[in-house]
Scaffold this active site. Structure first.
Site, mmCIF file in Angstrom:
data_model
loop_
_atom_site.group_PDB
_atom_site.id
_atom_site.type_symbol
_atom_site.label_atom_id
_atom_site.label_comp_id
_atom_site.label_asym_id
_atom_site.label_seq_id
_atom_site.Cartn_x
_atom_site.Cartn_y
_atom_site.Cartn_z
ATOM 1 N N VAL A 23 0.844 -1.204 0.000
ATOM 2 C CA VAL A 23 0.000 0.000 0.000
ATOM 3 C C VAL A 23 0.877 1.251 0.000
ATOM 4 O O VAL A 23 0.639 2.211 -0.733
ATOM 5 C CB VAL A 23 -0.946 -0.014 1.218
ATOM 6 C CG1 VAL A 23 -1.766 1.261 1.272
ATOM 7 C CG2 VAL A 23 -1.856 -1.235 1.173
ATOM 8 N N THR A 44 10.659 -3.132 7.741
ATOM 9 C CA THR A 44 10.851 -3.990 6.558
ATOM 10 C C THR A 44 10.189 -3.301 5.367
ATOM 11 O O THR A 44 9.314 -2.449 5.541
ATOM 12 C CB THR A 44 10.173 -5.367 6.741
ATOM 13 O OG1 THR A 44 8.795 -5.129 7.028
ATOM 14 C CG2 THR A 44 10.798 -6.178 7.859
ATOM 15 N N PRO A 209 -18.698 -2.080 -37.657
ATOM 16 C CA PRO A 209 -19.536 -2.889 -38.560
ATOM 17 C C PRO A 209 -21.041 -2.690 -38.389
ATOM 18 O O PRO A 209 -21.807 -3.268 -39.152
ATOM 19 C CB PRO A 209 -19.130 -4.319 -38.223
ATOM 20 C CG PRO A 209 -18.608 -4.260 -36.834
ATOM 21 C CD PRO A 209 -18.016 -2.897 -36.643
ATOM 22 N N ASP A 232 -21.793 7.203 -45.157
ATOM 23 C CA ASP A 232 -22.107 6.355 -46.305
ATOM 24 C C ASP A 232 -23.203 5.355 -45.938
ATOM 25 O O ASP A 232 -23.778 5.414 -44.851
ATOM 26 C CB ASP A 232 -20.850 5.677 -46.862
ATOM 27 C CG ASP A 232 -20.157 4.837 -45.820
ATOM 28 O OD1 ASP A 232 -20.829 4.420 -44.858
ATOM 29 O OD2 ASP A 232 -18.957 4.573 -45.977
ATOM 30 N N LYS A 254 -25.167 5.468 -51.604
ATOM 31 C CA LYS A 254 -26.131 5.226 -52.680
ATOM 32 C C LYS A 254 -27.571 5.129 -52.204
ATOM 33 O O LYS A 254 -28.488 5.486 -52.905
ATOM 34 C CB LYS A 254 -25.793 3.902 -53.369
ATOM 35 C CG LYS A 254 -24.655 4.041 -54.352
ATOM 36 C CD LYS A 254 -24.364 2.687 -54.971
ATOM 37 C CE LYS A 254 -22.908 2.598 -55.351
ATOM 38 N NZ LYS A 254 -22.334 1.310 -55.278
ATOM 39 N N GLY A 285 -18.389 3.109 -42.557
ATOM 40 C CA GLY A 285 -18.513 1.801 -41.929
ATOM 41 C C GLY A 285 -17.135 1.211 -41.681
ATOM 42 O O GLY A 285 -16.192 1.485 -42.418
ATOM 43 N N GLY A 286 -17.035 0.402 -40.645
ATOM 44 C CA GLY A 286 -15.781 -0.300 -40.367
ATOM 45 C C GLY A 286 -14.670 0.669 -40.022
ATOM 46 O O GLY A 286 -14.857 1.603 -39.258
ATOM 47 N N ASP A 287 -13.525 0.436 -40.638
ATOM 48 C CA ASP A 287 -12.395 1.345 -40.513
ATOM 49 C C ASP A 287 -12.294 2.102 -41.834
ATOM 50 O O ASP A 287 -12.210 1.462 -42.888
ATOM 51 C CB ASP A 287 -11.124 0.531 -40.243
ATOM 52 C CG ASP A 287 -9.916 1.422 -40.064
ATOM 53 O OD1 ASP A 287 -9.269 1.312 -39.019
ATOM 54 O OD2 ASP A 287 -9.609 2.220 -40.967
ATOM 55 N N THR A 315 -12.988 -2.939 -38.146
ATOM 56 C CA THR A 315 -13.266 -3.273 -39.541
ATOM 57 C C THR A 315 -14.214 -4.482 -39.652
ATOM 58 O O THR A 315 -14.339 -5.279 -38.713
ATOM 59 C CB THR A 315 -11.951 -3.530 -40.304
ATOM 60 O OG1 THR A 315 -12.239 -3.598 -41.695
ATOM 61 C CG2 THR A 315 -11.265 -4.816 -39.854
ATOM 62 N N ALA A 316 -14.876 -4.598 -40.823
ATOM 63 C CA ALA A 316 -15.885 -5.643 -41.013
ATOM 64 C C ALA A 316 -15.307 -7.042 -40.803
ATOM 65 O O ALA A 316 -16.001 -7.932 -40.293
ATOM 66 C CB ALA A 316 -16.502 -5.527 -42.399
ATOM 67 N N MET A 367 -16.653 -6.984 -50.078
ATOM 68 C CA MET A 367 -17.463 -6.726 -51.271
ATOM 69 C C MET A 367 -17.487 -7.923 -52.233
ATOM 70 O O MET A 367 -17.186 -7.765 -53.415
ATOM 71 C CB MET A 367 -16.936 -5.479 -51.999
ATOM 72 C CG MET A 367 -17.113 -4.211 -51.189
ATOM 73 S SD MET A 367 -16.510 -2.749 -52.051
ATOM 74 C CE MET A 367 -14.880 -2.565 -51.341
HETATM 75 N N1 SAH Z 1 -14.282 0.299 -44.502
HETATM 76 C C1 SAH Z 1 -15.078 -0.886 -44.324
HETATM 77 C C2 SAH Z 1 -15.189 -1.691 -45.584
HETATM 78 C C3 SAH Z 1 -15.811 -0.959 -46.719
HETATM 79 S S1 SAH Z 1 -16.068 -1.967 -48.111
HETATM 80 C C4 SAH Z 1 -14.527 -1.735 -43.178
HETATM 81 O O1 SAH Z 1 -13.419 -1.510 -42.702
HETATM 82 O O2 SAH Z 1 -15.236 -2.640 -42.760
HETATM 83 C C5 SAH Z 1 -17.713 -2.531 -47.869
HETATM 84 C C6 SAH Z 1 -17.722 -3.993 -47.576
HETATM 85 O O3 SAH Z 1 -17.402 -4.217 -46.215
HETATM 86 C C7 SAH Z 1 -19.031 -4.663 -47.756
HETATM 87 O O4 SAH Z 1 -19.275 -4.974 -49.107
HETATM 88 C C8 SAH Z 1 -18.847 -5.914 -46.959
HETATM 89 O O5 SAH Z 1 -18.048 -6.841 -47.635
HETATM 90 C C9 SAH Z 1 -18.037 -5.394 -45.792
HETATM 91 N N2 SAH Z 1 -18.877 -5.071 -44.641
HETATM 92 C C10 SAH Z 1 -19.091 -3.886 -44.068
HETATM 93 N N3 SAH Z 1 -19.884 -3.995 -42.983
HETATM 94 C C11 SAH Z 1 -20.180 -5.298 -42.867
HETATM 95 C C12 SAH Z 1 -20.943 -6.054 -41.945
HETATM 96 N N4 SAH Z 1 -21.566 -5.488 -40.910
HETATM 97 N N5 SAH Z 1 -21.011 -7.388 -42.128
HETATM 98 C C13 SAH Z 1 -20.379 -7.993 -43.147
HETATM 99 N N6 SAH Z 1 -19.650 -7.323 -44.048
HETATM 100 C C14 SAH Z 1 -19.544 -5.990 -43.918
#
Ligand code: SAH
Length: 432
Positions: A23, A44, A209, A232, A254, A285-287, A315-316, A367
């Site tokens: 402590v 000690t 994701p 996106d 899109k 999405g993801g990284d 990332t996904a 993708m």
């Molecule tokens: N920057 C993102 C990837 C972009 S490309 C990342 O780091 O995750 C887009 C692709 O990511 C999708 O077509 C699919 O293959 C994958 N993806 C993204 N989100 C996902 C999810 N929740 N589950 C499965 N695949 C995913």
């Protein structure tokens, strides 16, 4: 009686620590980092304290506490049983030395607060001993609110302040400027300049994701400060709901528009909003730096001199592996992990499938968009066994998540899953 809050300069001041168990040892680093001259008195000591004493970092009096140990001391910390702490406290009172007895409020003149440390920014919390647990909770909340970026920002504010004092200027104007600098929302995370207001900041933020709980603490905090968010299609409604109602939201994917906005137009907007002094979040999405065109946005921001900060995300492939309950790497299988996209930019050569197959390890294919059969055929031709385990994961981490386990040979026959979906090839599943 309310406590009197102070921050003490201990640099060069003698501080006594009575007791040299674990402590007591835990109290030493904080005292040393404030520059205190630490003397420990105890018959000690832990090996750690012995080592510090041998190195001359602290002094160790190898005996019981004696009241005269307090002579000339600024503060004393007692990490000893209550009866000894009482003796220390009484001797210290006579000499007007302030005492902290660890976990023993009756024998204390001062308490250690819960502290948020961001370099020279220190926020101390006390509940007057009523609830150390609440103090800890508040500390954690404040740590989230005031991230590590405050450490360098405080330094930059200090430099800017010195600069203003070195100038011959109207004191009221200086005061106004100092307040403006401290109020700048983007200040703590700005990578350039002294934190002066007016310069916007573009955050390239990875949103993970889909599960909002897979946002980073930093991403969440920055979203809360946004003036405008450009996102996106991959972002889920649950994440978009976390954007404050005061922020303008632009979907640049899109799904919401007839036509997807061109990358050039997105770049232009990021630069324009950033240059106008706004806190801009480019949420992906993801990284964002994995198959996310982040480098094109960075190039545009650099060319326009708009400061930006990158906030990585989950990332996904990581989300998909978690959904399939597999590890992306396995030392028993190999030492590589390949991230591939089945979509190619015009003019880029197709992947070298033989090289991919020869690497040994898993491959995550982003993708795959309907090309699963073709991808499987290429990989088998390149040398992978048709029995290679394979997962298709759709909507990883989302409520509608789907996982299909198959083999490379059987992949062409499986039913198409909704997007977004990702292929994991060559990971070790529970079946193997
Ligand atoms: N920057 C993102 C990837 C972009 S490309 C990342 O780091 O995750 C887009 C692709 O990511 C999708 O077509 C699919 O293959 C994958 N993806 C993204 N989100 C996902 C999810 N929740 N589950 C499965 N695949 C995913």
């Amino acid at each position: 009686m309310p406590l009197f809050p102070i921050f003490v300069k201990l640099d060069g001041r003698p501080v006594l620590l009575v007791g040299a168990g674990p402590v007591g040892e835990a109290k030493i680093a904080g005292l040393l980092s404030a520059g205190a001259l630490v003397t420990v008195v105890a018959p000690t000591a832990t090996p750690g304290i012995q080592t510090l004493a041998e190195a001359g970092t602290i002094a160790w009096q190898r005996r019981e506490f004696a009241p005269q140990d307090l002579d000339g001391v600024s503060l004393v910390v007692a990490a000893v049983p209550k009866d000894i702490a009482r003796a220390v406290y009484e001797a210290a009172r006579i000499r007007s030395v302030l005492v902290n007895s660890v976990d023993d409020p009756d024998n204390c003149d001062f308490y250690y607060p819960a502290v948020v440390n961001r370099g020279d920014l220190q926020i101390a919390i006390s509940t007057g001993g009523h609830s150390p647990a609440l103090a800890q909770r508040l500390r954690i909340e404040l740590e989230q609110q005031f991230g590590p970026e405050y450490e360098s920002w405080i330094r930059r504010l200090g430099e800017a302040r010195q600069g203003l004092f070195a100038r011959d200027m109207d004191p009221d104007e200086r005061k106004k400027k100092l307040h403006e600098m401290a109020a700048a929302a983007e200040g703590p995370t700005s990578t350039s300049g002294p934190g002066l207001p007016g310069a916007g900041m573009v955050y390239l933020v990875g949103g993970g994701p889909g599960d909002p709980e897979l946002l980073t603490v930093k991403a969440l905090r920055i979203l809360g400060q946004a003036d405008v968010v450009l996102h996106d299609d991959l972002l889920t409604d649950e994440i978009l709901e976390l954007i404050p109602p005061t922020a303008r939201i632009e979907c640049v994917g899109k799904r919401h528009g007839e036509r997807q906005m061109t990358q050039e137009e997105i770049n232009r907007r990021l630069c324009r909003y950033g240059a106008a002094g706004q806190t801009v979040v480019r949420l992906k999405g993801g990284d964002g730096a994995i198959f996310g065109r982040a480098s094109e946005e960075m190039d545009a921001l650099r060319a326009s001199d708009v400061p930006f900060t990158i906030v990585p995300g989950v990332t996904a492939a990581s989300g998909a592996a978690a959904a399939a309950r597999v590890s992306l790497t396995d030392r028993r299988l190999g030492s590589a992990l390949v991230f591939l996209t089945a979509q190619r930019c015009k003019g880029n050569p197709p992947p070298n499938w033989k090289a991919v197959a020869a690497l040994g390890g898993a491959t995550a294919i982003y993708m795959p968009g309907g090309h699963e059969g073709e991808l499987a055929r290429q990989l088998i031709e390149a040398g992978l066994a048709s029995s290679t385990p394979c997962f298709v994961v759709a909507g990883a981490s989302r409520p509608d998540e789907q996982v299909v386990e198959t083999t490379l040979g059987e992949l062409p026959g499986i039913q198409h899953l909704p997007r977004p979906a990702l292929l994991l090839i060559g990971v070790l599943s529970a079946k193997h």
